[in-house]
Design a protein around this motif. Structure first.
Motif, PDB file in Angstrom:
ATOM      1  N   TRP A 284      28.272 -46.261  -4.689  1.00  0.00           N
ATOM      2  CA  TRP A 284      28.895 -45.107  -5.341  1.00  0.00           C
ATOM      3  C   TRP A 284      29.575 -44.207  -4.317  1.00  0.00           C
ATOM      4  O   TRP A 284      30.544 -43.516  -4.631  1.00  0.00           O
TER       5      TRP A 284
ATOM      6  N   TRP B 177      30.849 -51.275 -16.978  1.00  0.00           N
ATOM      7  CA  TRP B 177      30.688 -50.222 -15.981  1.00  0.00           C
ATOM      8  C   TRP B 177      31.408 -50.602 -14.689  1.00  0.00           C
ATOM      9  O   TRP B 177      32.192 -49.824 -14.144  1.00  0.00           O
TER      10      TRP B 177
ATOM     11  N   ILE C 287      34.936 -48.844 -13.390  1.00  0.00           N
ATOM     12  CA  ILE C 287      35.049 -48.182 -12.084  1.00  0.00           C
ATOM     13  C   ILE C 287      36.160 -48.831 -11.260  1.00  0.00           C
ATOM     14  O   ILE C 287      36.934 -48.137 -10.582  1.00  0.00           O
TER      15      ILE C 287
ATOM     16  N   ARG D   4      39.505 -47.606 -12.607  1.00  0.00           N
ATOM     17  CA  ARG D   4      39.730 -46.205 -12.270  1.00  0.00           C
ATOM     18  C   ARG D   4      40.132 -46.056 -10.798  1.00  0.00           C
ATOM     19  O   ARG D   4      41.032 -45.287 -10.450  1.00  0.00           O
TER      20      ARG D   4
ATOM     21  N   LEU E  49      34.668 -47.664 -19.678  1.00  0.00           N
ATOM     22  CA  LEU E  49      33.610 -46.695 -19.397  1.00  0.00           C
ATOM     23  C   LEU E  49      33.143 -45.997 -20.660  1.00  0.00           C
ATOM     24  O   LEU E  49      31.974 -45.576 -20.752  1.00  0.00           O
TER      25      LEU E  49
ATOM     26  N   MET F 111      27.524 -44.393 -19.057  1.00  0.00           N
ATOM     27  CA  MET F 111      27.934 -43.557 -17.927  1.00  0.00           C
ATOM     28  C   MET F 111      29.002 -42.542 -18.340  1.00  0.00           C
ATOM     29  O   MET F 111      30.183 -42.665 -18.005  1.00  0.00           O
TER      30      MET F 111
ATOM     31  N   ASP G 208      31.074 -40.892 -15.553  1.00  0.00           N
ATOM     32  CA  ASP G 208      32.172 -41.719 -15.041  1.00  0.00           C
ATOM     33  C   ASP G 208      33.330 -41.750 -16.024  1.00  0.00           C
ATOM     34  O   ASP G 208      34.507 -41.738 -15.621  1.00  0.00           O
TER      35      ASP G 208
ATOM     36  N   ARG H 295      35.245 -38.537 -15.713  1.00  0.00           N
ATOM     37  CA  ARG H 295      36.080 -38.514 -14.506  1.00  0.00           C
ATOM     38  C   ARG H 295      37.335 -39.370 -14.690  1.00  0.00           C
ATOM     39  O   ARG H 295      38.401 -39.067 -14.131  1.00  0.00           O
TER      40      ARG H 295
END
Length: 907
Positions: free
Chosen positions: A708, A744, A748, A751, A773, A778, A781, A784
């Motif tokens: 992370w 997930w 990520i 993104r 996501l 999450m 996340d 974001r």
């Protein structure tokens, strides 16, 4: 009871007593030297407790090695309420007292049982617990009684504790430091007990030397000779007042007839005060009942329903004055008259004290005593039995075996110096490979608990290697413990995680691997061969953990959650962290609960459920206080970072870093760097975030924050103009997320890729990230992703579209309580031309205290008072007390209304 002086002390005692009589429990500790008057004040309490139910116990040095001996004496009169306890608590207390057999009960579960037992016993009449000579209670009883004494707020129960020394277990209880009598009151007492002529210089000297100690004033004058009474010639200052008082009693004991002294020695060696045993042992030694009369006449002891000494110093004087041969003779007689079936431990202990050299039969029986003590949860008692067994063992191999067992028990019970001494016994003896490996295991445990976490991995690794040809299964379990210790030590570990992982890669695994085998194989493969090679093994481990986990594998759920985290399986991380708490509670494994709460709170924090995570961390604080656990900074630190509380993050890091370095827990350094990077990215300070994120991401050896931290590196590097750093980091991140293939992981990845892309490609990746996501747990996340997409849209001058995404992000962050990201989303929204006004805060009336909020939340979930009490380590009556205050403050009248009211307050 008439007491000279002690008016202030009696007033304090009366206040606590009246509180209990009116339904408000409490505790008071009297701490002072021997003879200063603690026992007299305990008798005062008993005299004042008319109409109350009184239970009492006095600690005895000879019983310090018998687990729960003091607690059992105290609770014996109220065991008729045992059947009123919930089954787990009743069973735990029955096992601890040797009334039934079963799995080793958790110490805190026993504490809850005693709290419940006393709460039931106090129905109708206040319960007054009088505990004298607390410093001589066995360790197990001390821990349980201190636990109960701290939780009496709403029960009509009062604890009065007298102790010579301040025990850390009761350090936070209200305490009176008992000093000697004032000069005037000491003079009045001396005049009361000394009726003959006394020269004034001698009188002044006595008053000066006794320092107002009541027992000294009543006893020391007996030793003064005629020339000392007339002018004080020859008087000497005592080196220690307790020693001088004991010497006074010793002279009186030595003046008694031989049979009387031997009878007193029997009573001193048999701490139960049971007259039948004393007289039966005396009969064996040819002592008749008339032998008691001189001791009774001199006021040294009483022989009635119980055998009692006038003062604990009389007991010690009697025992100390006897020769070794006399003590052995008396202990043998007591062993002969003690029922070996009904009280095998006490019988064996007397036999051990009677032994005049190595004795295998006694040593073997002490081993069996240790097994029984451990089965009752008496680790300190088990350690004492094993230590004595070691000393009575002549066979070198058996001596090493018993020393190793004793050392391990000493570590578990917190007697670290004694454990080191026993390890020295092992080192000085010839050992087998298995014994040497076990010694390494104990050394590693000792290093870990003494705060030298970085020393533990190499010691465990050494033990695992030695065990490999002897016990492959135990060897693999030890390798996994070494790996777990190395993860905790992180960058501060000698050899690091990689050293342990490389050693474990050479192991062979059975065709039907256990969860231990799968975790060891998967995690070591992750370190040595990379994520792609480890992925299928780690997934098997996660699947195995989600199926039926055995009792001995329950403590592996934390590592299993780490495995789920690394394979980007948010659903399994959710399931495993929730299950860990459930199993720990169901099994009554309250000492394991803190780790389960940490794991679950971390999962909830990452998923953006910060309020729920905060509730668990509040519970963690309660558990930590109950267990005495010293928590590392990670739980509150991560939550503070996600909340955007820069001041709290800074305070935690500044206050704990030095201690972390000292303990060798390098994982917390990576965690601190990740948290600071997250905070700075949230605030848009990318230049500050980048070096912190890079340092955390560089720990690519199972540090839970490394992956992370890499995500934070990509965002910070792109925004700081360090494109090459972002590209390189993304390449490593992409390899893992592509292999994982979960929503997930791929969300990520999209993104992060969008940050490195432009035009339609960037938009495509942002939309893919939001979709993927959005299907996970999450939420932070996902929020974001909306924020980054909104920021990109604004820079593309698509203000209307940007507002829609930024509004979603703003609402999600505000709902979660991620204030630093709320501020960033707000700034972006304002930049689009949107007008925002702060939401009005509505007064909610009287605020609940943290304890009331915890009780209210659990009650709203449908838990009974007993279940809430077990969760929060308070009695059901205290739960009801807090609920009544909650109902008043919230203006409701039933538990059914709680959920709606609490929900409306949070919305």
């Amino acid at each position: 009871m008439h007491l000279i002086d002690r008016r202030l002390e009696c007033r304090r005692l009366d206040e606590v007593l009246r509180g209990a009589q009116s339904g408000a429990g409490g505790a008071l500790v009297l701490c002072g030297d021997a003879g200063v008057g603690k026992s007299a004040l305990m008798e005062y309490v008993v005299g004042q407790a008319a109409g109350c139910r009184v239970v009492r116990v006095a600690g005895i040095a000879a019983e310090m090695e018998l687990a729960y001996a003091g607690l059992q004496h105290l609770c014996a009169p109220i065991l008729d309420r045992l059947d009123q306890l919930p089954d787990p608590q009743r069973d735990a207390l029955s096992i601890a007292f040797g009334l039934s057999a079963g799995p080793v009960p958790d110490r805190l579960l026993i504490g809850l049982a005693v709290l419940g037992l006393m709460s039931h016993a106090a129905e109708g009449h206040s319960l007054i617990c009088v505990i004298d000579d607390f410093q001589w209670l066995d360790h197990a009883s001390v821990q349980v009684l201190s636990f109960v004494a701290r939780r009496l707020a709403a029960d009509p129960i009062a604890f009065f504790i007298a102790t010579r020394t301040a025990d850390p277990e009761i350090a936070n209880l209200p305490t009176i430091a008992l000093e000697g009598l004032s000069r005037a009151d000491a003079a009045a007492l001396l005049d009361l007990v000394w009726t003959g002529p006394l020269d004034e210089p001698v009188r002044h000297r006595i008053l000066a030397e006794t320092h107002g100690n009541p027992l000294a004033l009543m006893e020391l004058h007996r030793d003064l000779m005629g020339h000392e009474l007339a002018g004080g010639f020859g008087m000497h200052s005592p080196a220690g007042l307790s020693a001088r008082i004991e010497e006074s009693f010793l002279r009186r004991v030595e003046a008694l007839p031989d049979d009387t002294r031997r009878l007193l020695l029997i009573a001193a060696a048999e701490p139960t005060g049971e007259p039948t045993i004393t007289w039966r042992a005396g009969t064996l030694l040819g002592i008749d009942t008339e032998a008691a009369a001189p001791a009774v006449a001199d006021g040294l002891a009483e022989f009635g329903i119980h055998v009692r000494f006038r003062h604990c110093l009389v007991r010690s004087a009697v025992y100390r004055s006897a020769s070794l041969q006399e003590r052995q003779l008396v202990h043998q007689a007591l062993a002969d008259v003690t029922d070996a079936k009904r009280d095998p431990d006490r019988c064996a202990w007397h036999r051990a004290q009677a032994a005049n050299g190595p004795d295998e039969s006694v040593a073997a029986e002490l081993e069996r005593c240790a097994d029984r003590a451990r089965a009752r949860g008496g680790l300190a008692a088990a350690a004492a039995f094993l230590e004595r067994s070691t000393m009575l063992t002549l066979d070198p191999s058996l001596r090493v075996e018993r020393a190793l067992a004793a050392a391990g028990a000493k570590v578990e019970s917190g007697a670290y110096e004694a454990a080191a001494d026993l390890l020295a016994v092992v080192e000085q003896s010839p050992t087998t490979d298995r014994q040497a490996a076990r010694a390494d295991l104990v050394r590693a445990q000792l290093a870990y608990v003494l705060g030298r976490g970085s020393d533990a991995p190499p010691l465990l690794l050494k033990a695992a290697r030695r065990l490999a040809p002897i016990d492959p299964a135990l060897s693999r379990a030890t390798y996994l413990r070494a790996l777990q210790a190395a993860i905790s030590a992180g960058r501060l570990s000698m050899g690091g995680v990689m050293g342990v992982a490389e050693a474990a890669r050479h192991l062979s695994y059975p065709a039907d691997p256990t969860l231990t085998d799968l975790l060891l194989d998967g995690l070591s493969t992750y370190c040595t061969e990379g994520f792609v090679s480890a992925l299928p093994i780690l997934r098997r481990a996660v699947t195995a953990a989600r199926s039926d986990v055995s009792e001995c594998e329950r403590n592996l759920l934390w590592l299993s959650g780490i495995a789920a985290l690394h394979v980007w399986d948010d659903e399994s991380w959710d399931v495993l962290s929730a299950r860990h708490i459930e199993l720990a509670r169901t099994a009554g494994a309250l000492a394991e609960l803190p780790l389960a709460l940490i794991s679950r709170s971390m999962m909830l924090t990452f998923s953006g459920e910060l309020t729920a995570a905060g509730v668990l961390l509040d519970e963690l604080r309660i558990v930590a206080e109950a267990t005495g656990l010293a928590l590392g900074p990670e739980p509150r630190l991560i939550l503070a970072a996600f909340r955007g509380d820069r001041a709290e993050v800074r305070a935690i890091i500044e206050s704990t870093t030095a201690d972390i370095m000292l303990r060798g827990e390098g994982i917390w350094l990576s965690t601190a760097e990740f948290c600071q990077a997250l905070l700075n990215n949230g605030a848009g300070d990318y230049a500050a975030a980048l070096p912190l994120a890079e340092r955390a991401a560089a720990q690519a050896d199972l540090a839970s924050s490394s992956a992370w931290a890499a995500v934070e590196v990509v965002e910070a590097a792109v925004r700081a103009g360090e494109t090459s750093t972002a590209v390189d980091t993304f390449a490593r991140l992409e390899q893992a997320t592509s292999a994982s293939g979960t929503d997930w992981a791929l969300g990520i990845q999209s993104r992060s890729r969008a940050l490195l892309s432009e035009g339609p490609e960037a938009e495509r990746h942002y939309l893919d990230a939001i979709e993927r996501l959005g299907r996970t747990r999450m939420r932070s996340d996902a929020a974001r992703a909306h924020l980054l997409y909104g920021e990109w849209l604004r820079r593309e001058r698509r203000r209307v579209d940007a507002r829609a995404q930024l509004r979603i992000a703003y609402d999600m962050f505000e709902s979660a309580g991620m204030t630093v990201f709320v501020g960033r989303a707000r700034s972006e929204l304002l930049a689009t031309g949107e007008t925002l006004s702060k939401r009005a805060t509505v007064a909610t009336g009287p605020q609940l205290t943290p304890q009331e909020a915890q009780v209210a939340r659990l009650a709203s979930e449908g838990l009974t008072n007993g279940e809430v009490g077990a969760r929060l380590f308070i009695s059901p009556k205290t739960v009801q007390y807090h609920l009544s205050k909650v109902f008043t403050k919230l203006r409701i009248s039933s538990r059914a209304q709680l959920a709606d009211v609490l929900s409306s307050q949070q919305s």
